[in-house]
Design a protein around this motif. Structure first.
Motif, PDB file in Angstrom:
ATOM      1  N   GLY A 277      43.659  71.463  72.915  1.00 10.67           N
ATOM      2  CA  GLY A 277      44.742  70.604  72.597  1.00 10.67           C
ATOM      3  C   GLY A 277      45.879  71.057  72.050  1.00 10.67           C
ATOM      4  O   GLY A 277      47.100  70.517  71.995  1.00 10.67           O
ATOM      5  N   THR A 299      47.309  67.716  70.850  1.00 11.62           N
ATOM      6  CA  THR A 299      46.891  66.666  71.475  1.00 11.62           C
ATOM      7  C   THR A 299      45.262  66.607  71.792  1.00 11.62           C
ATOM      8  O   THR A 299      44.901  67.052  72.748  1.00 11.62           O
ATOM      9  CB  THR A 299      47.687  66.372  73.073  1.00 11.62           C
ATOM     10  OG1 THR A 299      47.488  67.627  73.659  1.00 11.62           O
ATOM     11  CG2 THR A 299      48.734  65.964  72.956  1.00 11.62           C
ATOM     12  N   SER A 300      44.688  66.336  70.701  1.00 13.16           N
ATOM     13  CA  SER A 300      43.242  65.977  70.650  1.00 13.16           C
ATOM     14  C   SER A 300      42.895  64.953  69.550  1.00 13.16           C
ATOM     15  O   SER A 300      43.629  64.220  69.275  1.00 13.16           O
ATOM     16  CB  SER A 300      42.512  67.300  70.345  1.00 13.16           C
ATOM     17  OG  SER A 300      42.640  67.542  68.995  1.00 13.16           O
TER      18      SER A 300
END
Ligand SMILES: *Cc1c(COP(=O)(O)O)cnc(C)c1O
Length: 378
Positions: A277, A299-300
């Motif tokens: 991410g 983004t995780s």
């Protein structure tokens, strides 16, 4: 109970005076000649040296970058009720001077490819507000905006372009220094910037007359007369001769600072970019950044806030990416043109410690914390 050792603080970006002591030499000169203020040789020379460094015809040394934006807007003729397009993803100092001039900001979204002003959103804004008076583009974190497209649009609509290069001293776009493409460029020497004078700013332009006018406004608009006479509103925005001495010394180590910032960025990128991410700030072949702050998005399931908290527990400073102006309580009543890119960058972004005094040991400490938070939750 086990005594926990307080670890040495690692800063995001803090002042770093030259090892050679250049700043003190110039300050000493000012003291030796009893010329600490108001203006003087350090101010004159700092302006000349700075203009040469960035490749601009003229420069005015001011008390802050914010003051420089204010005078750029004034020089552009921005006044009451005028519309000014302003990049939304930035520090509030970019937008505040629009309000000082009683003008109306319209905020413009960013582009994923640059993190800076989206030429598409800018074009849409021009169609909506063809009578706009000026545009302020920002080069965030030392990344340059896509200047060719932005310049072309500003030319087409015949609008003054101001570049907020507060964070991009040492950054080039296609070989030309940022801040020298538009009608005006502004720089900051605030404590957290790539070089600092403890506080200060610079306004640059190829229009020497306008720079002379800015110096006049910045010294209380004193007319040529022995008695104090004023035909215009004045400001107290000049840089002092002592502060300019720090600036002259710092300018000599700018290239060293950029080199170290790049080293820090490359270290992080090598160690962290493979993590789930993680995506580093964009690079473009036409952009030579100064890497002021190494930044990334995450983004995780692990949120940026989790990473920032884990870093803080280890006494390491980090920050989210700037909160866009159109999301700020003070500015949200103004129009915004865009598609949610700046909101996303704010939501997912982290600025990593990029202090030029960091050792490899410090970098290892940062990387270890981030890896453990992200890998643990994977
Ligand atoms: C720091 C900064 C400014 C303001 O500069 P000051 O010298 O602190 O007034 C303006 N714009 C941006 C993007 C900045 O980071």
């Amino acid at each position: 109970m086990e005594a926990t050792e307080v670890k040495e603080r690692i800063f995001l970006s803090s002042p770093h005076m030259s090892d050679e002591g250049y700043e003190m030499e110039y300050i000493k000169e000012a003291f030796d000649t009893n010329w600490i203020a108001p203006l003087g040789e350090n101010v004159n020379q700092f302006e000349k040296e700075f203009a040469t460094k960035v490749g601009s015809k003229a420069a005015a040394a001011l008390s802050s970058g914010t003051a420089a934006i204010h005078l750029a807007l004034k020089a552009a003729g921005v006044g009451e009720g005028d519309i000014v397009f302003c990049q939304s993803l930035t520090f509030s100092a970019t937008a505040n001077p629009i309000i000082y001039q009683n003008a109306i900001p319209v905020f413009i979204d960013s582009d994923e490819k640059t993190w800076n002003m989206s030429p598409e959103a800018l074009e849409e804004a021009f169609e909506k507000y063809p009578n706009v008076k000026a545009v302020i583009v920002v080069h965030l974190y030392g990344l340059s905006a896509d200047m060719d497209k932005i310049l072309e649009l500003c030319k087409k609509y015949n609008v003054t372009l101001i570049e907020d290069a507060a964070e991009s001293l040492g950054t080039y776009y296609k070989g030309q220094h940022t801040g020298t493409f538009g009608d005006y460029g502004i720089f900051s020497f605030n404590g957290n910037k790539i070089i600092t004078t403890s506080g200060g700013g610079m306004l640059v332009s190829n229009n020497e007359e306008k720079i002379a006018k800015a110096r006049f406004w910045a010294t209380q608009s004193r007319d040529q007369a022995r008695h104090y006479q004023h035909s215009e509103l004045g400001f107290n925005y000049r840089m002092s001769n002592v502060v300019a001495g720090i600036g002259r010394g710092q300018l000599k180590v700018l290239d060293q600072r950029v080199e170290k910032k790049r080293y820090i960025y490359e270290y992080y990128k090598r160690e962290l970019s493979e993590l789930e991410g993680v995506q580093f700030m964009p690079s473009n072949e036409w952009n030579e950044p100064n890497y002021w702050l190494s930044s990334m998005t995450l983004t995780s399931i692990v949120r940026p806030a989790d990473v920032m908290e884990a870093l803080e527990r280890e006494n390491i400073e980090s920050r989210p990416v700037w909160k866009p102006m159109h999301m700020q309580p003070f500015f949200k009543k103004y129009d915004f043109v865009g598609k949610g890119v700046s909101e996303r960058l704010f939501g997912n972004g982290i600025c990593l410690p990029s202090d030029t005094k960091m050792t490899d040991g410090n970098l290892e400490r940062v990387v270890k914390v981030i890896k453990s938070v992200i890998e643990e939750n994977d």
